[in-house]
Scaffold this motif. Structure first.
Motif: not given
Length: 390
Positions: A266, A275, A278-282, A285-286, A338
């Motif tokens: 990732e 990015r 929001r994409e960086y945050r996802e 979080e992952s 999930e």
């Protein structure tokens, strides 16, 4: 000051020393008794010969009288090696006749008191004149109406020399026997301890790659069979421990590979281009979720190490089992959502255990159940079945 550390004495040295000391003691006692019997027998024989000599002299003195008896004594060859020295005293203690040279060698006043004509010769008086040893006896004899005293000195110097040589011979025999006993002890000990050397060489071949080998107790002496059995049991435990450790290492590598690969993948994908926040945050979080997974794996490893090593004492106490299980279920519900997996928790119960270990055990069960439950499935858990468990 530092004291020198003494090396422990080997079993072979102890066995040789004990065997040699025992043989020395037995040989010394046996040869000592043998020497005493031989010397005692020679002493008794000399006394018997002396008694026969006195009997013969008494009979000769009665038949021939002091005159002829004295002539016979004076005609005998004078010399230092005469086996018997004879003196005749009258009732006043004056010397009537004697073996030539006896007055210079053996005075008359050193003889014991005269006995009857048939005396007991069991304990004659010993007298040493220079290098010579004599046994002295005196008897009274009557002839012609007068009493005479016959003094007889038996020369036992040759017997004393024989006893000395015999003692030296027995000493040499004893020394040779001790040496032979030591050699025999060394030979027997080496032969007897040879199985220990063979067992040592057999054990030296066993290593981490050959833990399946065993020291079969059937081929060893009876004294070594318990040791061989114990070694086999120890090797079996070691083999089992190595097998479980290898399996544990493989499982650990497999468990760590997936979250680490996810984090790296990732991150590398996120860095390929710009990015949005929001994409960086996802991605973050992952990565946090994967790190939590790694943290759980590490916690499990610490739990296993704690249980296996048993270095910490288990602190048991009573607590609400339903609340503890509900707390664990709440944590895993976030992960289960999930995959659309439902976790149900019901029932009440009181648990008597270590709270930390209990939570870790239930967490492992729920984690495994979540991992192997299909999407959209359910995980039921009821603590009522373990109520009041110690």
């Amino acid at each position: 000051m530092f004291s020198r550390r003494t090396e422990p004495r080997s079993i072979a040295a102890k066995l040789v020393l004990l065997f040699t000391l025992t043989a020395t003691l037995l040989l010394s006692c046996g040869l000592g008794v043998f020497y005493w019997l031989v010397v005692r027998h020679a002493f008794v024989e000399d006394n018997a010969v002396l008694a026969d000599k006195i009997s013969g002299l008494s009979a000769n003195f009665e038949e021939s009288g002091p005159g002829i008896f004295g002539e016979e004594l004076r005609t005998r060859r004078s010399g230092e090696h005469a086996p018997y020295w004879i003196r005749v005293l009258d009732s006043a203690g004056r010397t009537v006749t004697e073996t030539p040279g006896m007055d210079r060698l053996i005075p008359s006043n050193i003889f014991p008191a005269a006995q009857g004509s048939t005396p007991s010769i069991r304990n004659p008086k010993d007298y040493r004149a220079g290098a010579k040893l004599f046994s002295l006896v005196a008897v009274n004899e009557k002839t012609g109406g007068q009493t005479y005293t016959i003094q007889v000195a038996q020369d036992r110097s040759s017997d004393e020399e024989l006893e000395r040589r015999f003692g030296v011979l027995l000493g040499l025999v004893l020394a040779g026997s001790i040496l032979a006993s030591a050699i025999i002890a060394i030979t027997v000990t080496k032969h007897g301890l040879r199985p220990l050397g063979e067992m040592t060489r057999s054990l030296e071949r066993i290593g981490p790659a050959h833990l399946n080998e065993r020291v079969s107790p059937a081929g060893w002496p009876r004294e070594l069979q318990p040791l061989a059995t114990t070694f086999d049991a120890m090797l079996a435990r070691l083999e089992d421990s190595f097998t479980r450790l290898s399996q544990f290492s493989a499982d650990l590598a497999h468990e760590l590979r997936t979250p680490i690969a996810n984090i790296m993948g990732e991150g590398q994908v996120a860095l390929t281009r710009e990015r949005t926040p929001r994409e960086y945050r996802e991605v973050i979080e992952s990565n946090v979720a994967e790190c939590e997974r790694l943290s759980g794996i590490v916690d499990n490893l610490l739990f296993v190490a704690r249980v296996d090593a048993a270095r910490e004492s288990i602190e048991r106490k009573k607590f609400d089992g339903g609340a503890a299980v509900e707390k664990i279920a709440t944590f895993y519900r976030m992960l289960a959502e999930e995959r659309h997996v439902a976790i149900h928790c019901s029932g009440v119960g009181e648990i008597y255990a270590d709270p930390v270990l209990f939570e870790r055990a239930i967490s492992n069960l729920v984690d495994n159940a979540l991992r192997f439950t299909r999407d959209g499935g359910e995980i039921p858990k009821s603590p009522s079945a373990i109520t009041d468990v110690e």
